[in-house]
Design a protein around this motif. Sequence first.
Motif, PDB file in Angstrom:
ATOM      1  N   PHE A 103      17.129 -14.123  -5.628  1.00  0.00           N
ATOM      2  CA  PHE A 103      17.574 -12.647  -5.296  1.00  0.00           C
ATOM      3  C   PHE A 103      17.138 -12.364  -3.730  1.00  0.00           C
ATOM      4  O   PHE A 103      17.426 -11.309  -3.269  1.00  0.00           O
ATOM      5  N   PRO A 105      17.319 -12.091   0.326  1.00  0.00           N
ATOM      6  CA  PRO A 105      18.541 -12.070   1.236  1.00  0.00           C
ATOM      7  C   PRO A 105      18.697 -13.212   1.933  1.00  0.00           C
ATOM      8  O   PRO A 105      17.423 -13.665   2.262  1.00  0.00           O
ATOM      9  N   TYR A 113      19.919  -7.485  -1.906  1.00  0.00           N
ATOM     10  CA  TYR A 113      21.024  -7.040  -2.721  1.00  0.00           C
ATOM     11  C   TYR A 113      20.681  -6.199  -3.982  1.00  0.00           C
ATOM     12  O   TYR A 113      19.748  -5.936  -4.521  1.00  0.00           O
ATOM     13  N   THR A 123      17.512  -3.675  -8.369  1.00  0.00           N
ATOM     14  CA  THR A 123      17.315  -4.844  -7.425  1.00  0.00           C
ATOM     15  C   THR A 123      16.880  -6.128  -8.065  1.00  0.00           C
ATOM     16  O   THR A 123      16.328  -5.983  -9.516  1.00  0.00           O
ATOM     17  N   SER A 127      19.138  -6.389 -10.914  1.00  0.00           N
ATOM     18  CA  SER A 127      20.431  -6.300 -10.208  1.00  0.00           C
ATOM     19  C   SER A 127      21.480  -7.045 -10.956  1.00  0.00           C
ATOM     20  O   SER A 127      22.589  -6.807 -11.074  1.00  0.00           O
ATOM     21  N   SER A 165      27.938  -5.729  -4.336  1.00  0.00           N
ATOM     22  CA  SER A 165      26.612  -5.316  -3.873  1.00  0.00           C
ATOM     23  C   SER A 165      26.795  -3.688  -3.494  1.00  0.00           C
ATOM     24  O   SER A 165      28.001  -3.249  -2.804  1.00  0.00           O
ATOM     25  N   THR A 169      23.654  -6.042   1.722  1.00  0.00           N
ATOM     26  CA  THR A 169      23.586  -7.530   1.428  1.00  0.00           C
ATOM     27  C   THR A 169      24.294  -8.046   0.181  1.00  0.00           C
ATOM     28  O   THR A 169      24.058  -7.455  -1.057  1.00  0.00           O
ATOM     29  N   SER A 170      24.889  -9.263   0.399  1.00  0.00           N
ATOM     30  CA  SER A 170      26.006  -9.755  -0.680  1.00  0.00           C
ATOM     31  C   SER A 170      24.841 -10.438  -1.840  1.00  0.00           C
ATOM     32  O   SER A 170      23.806 -10.988  -1.304  1.00  0.00           O
ATOM     33  N   MET A 171      25.437 -10.832  -2.879  1.00  0.00           N
ATOM     34  CA  MET A 171      24.371 -11.546  -3.850  1.00  0.00           C
ATOM     35  C   MET A 171      24.337 -12.812  -3.245  1.00  0.00           C
ATOM     36  O   MET A 171      25.331 -13.685  -3.051  1.00  0.00           O
TER      37      MET A 171
END
Length: 205
Positions: A103, A105, A113, A123, A127, A165, A169-171
Amino acid sequence: MSDDEADLDLFALIRKSLGLDSQECASKSELPVLKDAEFIYNNSIDVAVDYGGTKAAAAVIWASMQKKGYSRQTWSEHDLHPKAKDESTVNFIFTMDLLNFCFWPEGSSEIVYAVDYRGERWTGYWSLVAALQRALHEDIPITDSHFWQDESECTEEVLQHVFRSDSQTSMPLLNERLACLREAGKVLYNVSALLTLEIFTGHAS
């Protein structure tokens, strides 16, 4: 004691934490995954397991579990974990375990994310759990292995929506997660995660 010798005190600690007696533990030792783990441990070249570090980590985890009163019985008490004791929960846990990795970034970003669900921001591991619960709430069958196999339904775009997200920040590794679902879907073709679990543990009817 050499690093090759079994630490009986550590085994006793693990047995106690899992609520297992000696007979149950003996039967568990026949699980194929343990044989595979032993082979990897004995034959790995690029990966090494530090015996002292493993023992220290087990002691820290055990102490933390005792302090927080955490166990298999309290797992379902968290707001995001499933409450039912049925096949839907087995499917949820199976999906969660498939996708529970990395997870952090990508690149130099320090923004992680995050998923907003039920009035809170989650998170890390949470998350992922929040995203799965959110998808199920939206009637997306994200824990159904038949859904994973259907490339017209379980697309990258759908997964982008499922794991959207609420931070900048995307997955991370979304394509790799899709690949995990695809592969697992093929393995589970015509069977369920529950049946697979029952066969593996010797409890299939």
